[in-house]
Design an enzyme around this catalytic site. Sequence first.
Site, PDB file in Angstrom:
ATOM      1  CB  THR A  74      28.173   3.128 -22.876  1.00 38.63           C
ATOM      2  OG1 THR A  74      28.206   1.837 -22.293  1.00 38.63           O
ATOM      3  CG2 THR A  74      29.520   3.784 -22.705  1.00 38.63           C
ATOM      4  CB  THR A 132      26.825  -1.345 -27.647  1.00 35.57           C
ATOM      5  OG1 THR A 132      27.559  -1.598 -26.447  1.00 35.57           O
ATOM      6  CG2 THR A 132      27.108   0.044 -28.159  1.00 35.57           C
TER       7      THR A 132
HETATM    8  N1  ASP Z   1      28.239  -1.620 -22.953  1.00 36.22           N
HETATM    9  C1  ASP Z   1      26.928  -1.180 -23.035  1.00 36.22           C
HETATM   10  C2  ASP Z   1      26.734   0.129 -23.779  1.00 36.22           C
HETATM   11  O1  ASP Z   1      27.382   0.343 -24.706  1.00 36.22           O
HETATM   12  C3  ASP Z   1      26.151  -1.182 -21.825  1.00 36.22           C
HETATM   13  C4  ASP Z   1      24.729  -1.301 -22.274  1.00 36.22           C
HETATM   14  O2  ASP Z   1      24.457  -2.128 -23.100  1.00 36.22           O
HETATM   15  O3  ASP Z   1      23.936  -0.491 -21.857  1.00 36.22           O
HETATM   16  O4  ASP Z   1      25.887   0.921 -23.513  1.00 36.22           O
END
Ligand code: ASP
EC number: 3.5.1.1
Length: 325
Positions: free
Chosen positions: A15, A88
């Site tokens: 993200t 994340t």
């Molecule tokens: N929600 C995730 C992030 O924070 C998506 C991922 O894991 O790339 O990047």
Amino acid sequence: MNNSGRVQIITTGGTIASLPRENGDVIATLNGDEFIRRMGVNGNIEISESVKIGSFGFNYETLRDVALDVVNALSSPEVVGVVVTHGTDTMEETAFYLSITTSHIKKPVILTGAQLDASYMASDGANNLRDAICAAQVPALGEGGALISFAGFLYNAREVTKIDTTAIEAFESLNWGPIGRIDKDDVWISRRLSTKTSMKIAVPSSVALIRLAVGMTGEEVRKMAQGYPGVVLQAFGRGNAHPSVSDEVRRLVENGVPVIVTSRCMRGSVRPVYGNGGGKDLERAGAWFAGDLSGEKARVLLGLMISNQIHCDEMIKILGEYSHP
Ligand code: ASP
């Protein structure tokens, strides 16, 4: 930013590097100078790209490739530490893999990311990256394996988990708390981390991760474990299972398939306490207990031990080290 030694930033997407497309899909997009410009960080930093994907798209080959890039960067005498920007969703597993495979090089490896994509005026990415760069310049943080820096807190890779799908404070170490905090340019460390056995960078063997739920018996475990060279059970509470599961565990162990017991609980350790299908029976059947290590991380550890062809006695010793702080 008080930036003396060089910090290598290795981007992997997530993200923090994402922007929405016209159809609304949020996609990892930014790299290199554009990433640095948007994050507004400067100083003695260098940036390189490992991959550019959401971390939900990582596989074990990606982990290996990121680790090779990290070791390559750390081996440069000018580089004092590395920051890995990362999605994340699976950051905790990459951090743990890097802890196991790169901790022999005593320089900080700090992972960070964002909950809000780069199109948000108030994205958390810029602050998180700035904090991570500060942490990467603190030699004491190179002593105990990779760390996650997020929302001002520093977490040990072995302990940290993503606890919230959207909140800015996305991570927690539910058993032990953060190991430090970052306050502007000051990095405060409350706890030193112990060095554990490191292993060669390798693609981990794929082992079964089986999360138990009420009604699941040995038969389900047998089907789900089929064909795997190792099994991690996310068992109930203290490390318990339906009584029929221990027979299946015995069969697996007798066939040379290591079985590790972890818990579905977010907090506390597994320990053989109960009979009648409880942890005592699983232990008697030959299963190993992983303390407070999560099922996901036990899966990485067991997979790496198998692909590194580590002998059974040594596996027990290494698991013992990683099962507690
Ligand atoms: N929600 C995730 C992030 O924070 C998506 C991922 O894991 O790339 O990047």
